[in-house]
Motif scaffolding. Structure first.
Motif, PDB file in Angstrom:
ATOM      1  N   ILE A  62     -22.753 -39.393  28.933  1.00  0.00           N
ATOM      2  CA  ILE A  62     -22.930 -39.789  27.538  1.00  0.00           C
ATOM      3  C   ILE A  62     -23.854 -38.780  26.871  1.00  0.00           C
ATOM      4  O   ILE A  62     -24.915 -38.454  27.395  1.00  0.00           O
ATOM      5  N   VAL A  63     -23.436 -38.291  25.720  1.00  0.00           N
ATOM      6  CA  VAL A  63     -24.184 -37.263  25.013  1.00  0.00           C
ATOM      7  C   VAL A  63     -24.571 -37.787  23.633  1.00  0.00           C
ATOM      8  O   VAL A  63     -23.746 -38.358  22.922  1.00  0.00           O
ATOM      9  N   GLN A  64     -25.830 -37.600  23.262  1.00  0.00           N
ATOM     10  CA  GLN A  64     -26.312 -37.932  21.924  1.00  0.00           C
ATOM     11  C   GLN A  64     -26.910 -36.674  21.304  1.00  0.00           C
ATOM     12  O   GLN A  64     -27.773 -36.036  21.909  1.00  0.00           O
ATOM     13  N   VAL A  65     -26.421 -36.345  20.130  1.00  0.00           N
ATOM     14  CA  VAL A  65     -26.846 -35.115  19.465  1.00  0.00           C
ATOM     15  C   VAL A  65     -27.322 -35.443  18.062  1.00  0.00           C
ATOM     16  O   VAL A  65     -26.644 -36.155  17.315  1.00  0.00           O
ATOM     17  N   GLU A  66     -28.477 -34.922  17.702  1.00  0.00           N
ATOM     18  CA  GLU A  66     -29.005 -35.040  16.345  1.00  0.00           C
ATOM     19  C   GLU A  66     -29.359 -33.640  15.864  1.00  0.00           C
ATOM     20  O   GLU A  66     -30.101 -32.919  16.521  1.00  0.00           O
ATOM     21  N   GLY A  67     -28.776 -33.250  14.734  1.00  0.00           N
ATOM     22  CA  GLY A  67     -29.028 -31.902  14.252  1.00  0.00           C
ATOM     23  C   GLY A  67     -28.364 -31.660  12.918  1.00  0.00           C
ATOM     24  O   GLY A  67     -28.266 -32.563  12.086  1.00  0.00           O
ATOM     25  N   THR A  68     -27.884 -30.432  12.706  1.00  0.00           N
ATOM     26  CA  THR A  68     -27.247 -30.060  11.448  1.00  0.00           C
ATOM     27  C   THR A  68     -25.863 -29.478  11.725  1.00  0.00           C
ATOM     28  O   THR A  68     -25.631 -28.853  12.768  1.00  0.00           O
ATOM     29  N   LEU A  69     -24.981 -29.691  10.774  1.00  0.00           N
ATOM     30  CA  LEU A  69     -23.619 -29.180  10.881  1.00  0.00           C
ATOM     31  C   LEU A  69     -23.609 -27.700  10.513  1.00  0.00           C
ATOM     32  O   LEU A  69     -24.068 -27.312   9.442  1.00  0.00           O
ATOM     33  N   GLU A  70     -23.079 -26.882  11.415  1.00  0.00           N
ATOM     34  CA  GLU A  70     -22.980 -25.450  11.145  1.00  0.00           C
ATOM     35  C   GLU A  70     -21.603 -25.054  10.643  1.00  0.00           C
ATOM     36  O   GLU A  70     -21.459 -24.118   9.868  1.00  0.00           O
ATOM     37  N   GLY A  71     -20.583 -25.767  11.091  1.00  0.00           N
ATOM     38  CA  GLY A  71     -19.233 -25.439  10.663  1.00  0.00           C
ATOM     39  C   GLY A  71     -18.246 -26.453  11.194  1.00  0.00           C
ATOM     40  O   GLY A  71     -18.523 -27.194  12.141  1.00  0.00           O
ATOM     41  N   MET A  72     -17.069 -26.495  10.571  1.00  0.00           N
ATOM     42  CA  MET A  72     -16.041 -27.436  10.985  1.00  0.00           C
ATOM     43  C   MET A  72     -14.674 -26.847  10.665  1.00  0.00           C
ATOM     44  O   MET A  72     -14.455 -26.304   9.574  1.00  0.00           O
ATOM     45  N   HIS A  73     -13.760 -26.949  11.619  1.00  0.00           N
ATOM     46  CA  HIS A  73     -12.385 -26.502  11.415  1.00  0.00           C
ATOM     47  C   HIS A  73     -11.458 -27.539  12.017  1.00  0.00           C
ATOM     48  O   HIS A  73     -11.463 -27.779  13.220  1.00  0.00           O
ATOM     49  N   ARG A  74     -10.703 -28.193  11.141  1.00  0.00           N
ATOM     50  CA  ARG A  74      -9.804 -29.270  11.563  1.00  0.00           C
ATOM     51  C   ARG A  74     -10.618 -30.339  12.292  1.00  0.00           C
ATOM     52  O   ARG A  74     -11.446 -30.992  11.701  1.00  0.00           O
ATOM     53  N   ASP A  75     -10.368 -30.510  13.609  1.00  0.00           N
ATOM     54  CA  ASP A  75     -11.057 -31.573  14.344  1.00  0.00           C
ATOM     55  C   ASP A  75     -12.199 -31.043  15.204  1.00  0.00           C
ATOM     56  O   ASP A  75     -12.752 -31.770  16.026  1.00  0.00           O
ATOM     57  N   ARG A  76     -12.575 -29.782  15.015  1.00  0.00           N
ATOM     58  CA  ARG A  76     -13.638 -29.182  15.825  1.00  0.00           C
ATOM     59  C   ARG A  76     -14.906 -29.016  14.994  1.00  0.00           C
ATOM     60  O   ARG A  76     -14.851 -28.597  13.838  1.00  0.00           O
ATOM     61  N   LEU A  77     -16.053 -29.334  15.602  1.00  0.00           N
ATOM     62  CA  LEU A  77     -17.335 -29.227  14.930  1.00  0.00           C
ATOM     63  C   LEU A  77     -18.265 -28.319  15.715  1.00  0.00           C
ATOM     64  O   LEU A  77     -18.248 -28.296  16.950  1.00  0.00           O
ATOM     65  N   LYS A  78     -19.088 -27.599  14.970  1.00  0.00           N
ATOM     66  CA  LYS A  78     -20.149 -26.806  15.569  1.00  0.00           C
ATOM     67  C   LYS A  78     -21.465 -27.314  15.019  1.00  0.00           C
ATOM     68  O   LYS A  78     -21.676 -27.323  13.805  1.00  0.00           O
ATOM     69  N   ILE A  79     -22.326 -27.764  15.911  1.00  0.00           N
ATOM     70  CA  ILE A  79     -23.575 -28.413  15.517  1.00  0.00           C
ATOM     71  C   ILE A  79     -24.742 -27.682  16.163  1.00  0.00           C
ATOM     72  O   ILE A  79     -24.650 -27.234  17.312  1.00  0.00           O
ATOM     73  N   LYS A  80     -25.838 -27.572  15.425  1.00  0.00           N
ATOM     74  CA  LYS A  80     -27.079 -27.046  15.994  1.00  0.00           C
ATOM     75  C   LYS A  80     -28.051 -28.208  16.137  1.00  0.00           C
ATOM     76  O   LYS A  80     -28.392 -28.862  15.152  1.00  0.00           O
ATOM     77  N   ASP A  81     -28.453 -28.488  17.383  1.00  0.00           N
ATOM     78  CA  ASP A  81     -29.331 -29.633  17.606  1.00  0.00           C
ATOM     79  C   ASP A  81     -30.773 -29.293  17.252  1.00  0.00           C
ATOM     80  O   ASP A  81     -31.085 -28.186  16.794  1.00  0.00           O
ATOM     81  N   LYS A  82     -31.669 -30.261  17.455  1.00  0.00           N
ATOM     82  CA  LYS A  82     -33.071 -30.085  17.063  1.00  0.00           C
ATOM     83  C   LYS A  82     -33.754 -28.964  17.827  1.00  0.00           C
ATOM     84  O   LYS A  82     -34.741 -28.387  17.348  1.00  0.00           O
ATOM     85  N   ASP A  83     -33.244 -28.658  19.037  1.00  0.00           N
ATOM     86  CA  ASP A  83     -33.836 -27.589  19.838  1.00  0.00           C
ATOM     87  C   ASP A  83     -33.232 -26.224  19.529  1.00  0.00           C
ATOM     88  O   ASP A  83     -33.568 -25.232  20.187  1.00  0.00           O
ATOM     89  N   GLY A  84     -32.328 -26.174  18.564  1.00  0.00           N
ATOM     90  CA  GLY A  84     -31.710 -24.906  18.195  1.00  0.00           C
ATOM     91  C   GLY A  84     -30.513 -24.535  19.041  1.00  0.00           C
ATOM     92  O   GLY A  84     -29.958 -23.443  18.892  1.00  0.00           O
ATOM     93  N   LYS A  85     -30.080 -25.425  19.932  1.00  0.00           N
ATOM     94  CA  LYS A  85     -28.924 -25.149  20.789  1.00  0.00           C
ATOM     95  C   LYS A  85     -27.628 -25.525  20.072  1.00  0.00           C
ATOM     96  O   LYS A  85     -27.587 -26.494  19.324  1.00  0.00           O
ATOM     97  N   GLU A  86     -26.589 -24.758  20.331  1.00  0.00           N
ATOM     98  CA  GLU A  86     -25.287 -25.022  19.727  1.00  0.00           C
ATOM     99  C   GLU A  86     -24.512 -26.039  20.558  1.00  0.00           C
ATOM    100  O   GLU A  86     -24.476 -25.954  21.791  1.00  0.00           O
ATOM    101  N   VAL A  87     -23.922 -26.999  19.875  1.00  0.00           N
ATOM    102  CA  VAL A  87     -23.111 -28.032  20.523  1.00  0.00           C
ATOM    103  C   VAL A  87     -21.740 -28.028  19.856  1.00  0.00           C
ATOM    104  O   VAL A  87     -21.637 -28.050  18.627  1.00  0.00           O
ATOM    105  N   PHE A  88     -20.690 -27.986  20.659  1.00  0.00           N
ATOM    106  CA  PHE A  88     -19.327 -28.018  20.145  1.00  0.00           C
ATOM    107  C   PHE A  88     -18.709 -29.382  20.450  1.00  0.00           C
ATOM    108  O   PHE A  88     -18.824 -29.885  21.575  1.00  0.00           O
ATOM    109  N   ALA A  89     -18.087 -29.969  19.448  1.00  0.00           N
ATOM    110  CA  ALA A  89     -17.529 -31.314  19.603  1.00  0.00           C
ATOM    111  C   ALA A  89     -16.133 -31.366  18.997  1.00  0.00           C
ATOM    112  O   ALA A  89     -15.770 -30.538  18.158  1.00  0.00           O
ATOM    113  N   VAL A  90     -15.363 -32.351  19.433  1.00  0.00           N
ATOM    114  CA  VAL A  90     -13.998 -32.521  18.937  1.00  0.00           C
ATOM    115  C   VAL A  90     -13.781 -33.981  18.555  1.00  0.00           C
ATOM    116  O   VAL A  90     -14.207 -34.893  19.265  1.00  0.00           O
TER     117      VAL A  90
END
Length: 294
Positions: A62-90
Motif C-alpha cells: 500500500i502506497v500513500q503519496v502527498e505532494g504536487t502534480l508535475e504532469g499528466m498524460h491520459r491515465d498516467r501521472l507524475k508526482i513529486k512527493d514531499k521528499d522531492g522524489k518522483e512517483v509515477f502512477a496510473v
C-alpha cells in the motif's frame, strides 16, 4: 580332560555380547557427526550476500503519496512527493478521483453544469435575490451513488428543506411538485446557457432561471476526472504497488487546485463544453448564447 576347555557355543555367545556395545558406540558416533555436519551446513556463510527479505513471498504494498502534480498524460501521472522524489502512477477504471478548486467569475462558460442555493418565489418562478456562491461541476460516471449524491448530479430544482405540502418526485416527469411559498431556499442544478455581466441564465430540468450574481460571488469547481488538473496542484494519493514495479495503481486520488482557474485561461478553454465533452458522455453540450438578459 583339560580344565581350560571352554565349550564352543559359550565362547561365541560371549564374543557377541562384547560386540554389541562396540556397535552402539560406533553408530552413535556416526549419527553425531552427521547431525553436526547438517547443522554446520544450515548456518549462513558470512562470505555469501544476504538474500532479500521474504524472498519468494513478495506481496503487494500500500502506497500513500502527498505532494504536487508535475504532469499528466491520459491515465498516467507524475508526482513529486514531499521528499522531492518522483512517483509515477496510473489511473484504472476502479480508481476514485476527486478534484476541488476555486475559480474567477471569468472562468464561467456557457454549457457548464452548475449548482447553487437560491431563494425562489415558487408562484412567480423567479430567483428573488443574488447568489453568493456557485459551483461548476462535471457529472459523475459512477453508478453507485446515494440518492442525495445523485440529486446533486441531476438537473432540477430541489427544496433545501422539505415542506409537508410538497409532493414526492414523479420519476416519469423527473421533477418534484413544489408547494407554493415565498423565499424558499432551493438547490438549483442545471446547465449554464447565458452569461452577461452579473447575470446568468440556467436551465434546471425544464425550468429556465435568470440569476443575479453578487460582485464577490465565490466560484468553486468540482470534478471526478482530470480535465481541470494543472501542474503544481496538490495531490493526495493512495494506491497499490506490485512487487518489482515502480508504477503505482491509484485507488483514491484527491487533487486540490494550487491557483484559481480563472487566472489560467487555458484551463477554462480546454474544459469548455465545445472543446471537451462532459465526463458522463451523456450530458448535452450547449454552446450557449450571448444575448441580452432583462
Amino acid at each position: 580332560m583339560n580344565s581350560n576347555y571352554v565349550p564352543r557355543r559359550r565362547l561365541t555367545s560371549n564374543l557377541s555380547n562384547l560386540q554389541q556395545p562396540v556397535l552402539f558406540v560406533l553408530v552413535g558416533l556416526c549419527l553425531s557427526s552427521t547431525v553436526s555436519a547438517q547443522q554446520d551446513a544450515a548456518k549462513p556463510d558470512p562470505n555469501e550476500p544476504k538474500a532479500a527479505a521474504n524472498s519468494g513471498n513478495a506481496v503487494r504494498g500500500i502506497v500513500q503519496v502527498e505532494g504536487t502534480l508535475e504532469g499528466m498524460h491520459r491515465d498516467r501521472l507524475k508526482i513529486k512527493d514531499k521528499d522531492g522524489k518522483e512517483v509515477f502512477a496510473v489511473l484504472t477504471p476502479a480508481s476514485k478521483m476527486e478534484y476541488k478548486g476555486t475559480a474567477d467569475a471569468k472562468f464561467l462558460r456557457p454549457g457548464f453544469m452548475v449548482r447553487f442555493k437560491a431563494g425562489i418565489d415558487v408562484q412567480k418562478g423567479v430567483v428573488v435575490s443574488p447568489i453568493s456562491e456557485i459551483e461548476v461541476f462535471r457529472p459523475s460516471t459512477s453508478r453507485r451513488m446515494l440518492p442525495e449524491e445523485r440529486q446533486l448530479q441531476t438537473s432540477g430544482v430541489y427544496p433545501v428543506e422539505a415542506d409537508e405540502k410538497d409532493k414526492p418526485v414523479n420519476p416519469r416527469q423527473g421533477a418534484q411538485q413544489i408547494a407554493a411559498g415565498t423565499n424558499r431556499q432551493f438547490m438549483v442544478v442545471g446547465q449554464l446557457q447565458v452569461i452577461q455581466a452579473q447575470k446568468i441564465r440556467v436551465v434546471a430540468g425544464n425550468r429556465p432561471l435568470i440569476v443575479d450574481l453578487k460582485p464577490d460571488t465565490k466560484v468553486s469547481v468540482a470534478a471526478g476526472d482530470a480535465v481541470y488538473c494543472l501542474p503544481g496542484d496538490k495531490v493526495l494519493l493512495t494506491g497499490i504497488r506490485n512487487p518489482g514495479q515502480a508504477l503505482v495503481q491509484v485507488e483514491t486520488l484527491e487533487i486540490e487546485a494550487a491557483k484559481p482557474l480563472g487566472s489560467n485561461p487555458a484551463a477554462a478553454n480546454k474544459a469548455a463544453p465545445g472543446a471537451n465533452p462532459p465526463a458522463n458522455g451523456n450530458q448535452r453540450n450547449g454552446s450557449g448564447t450571448r444575448r441580452k438578459l432583462p
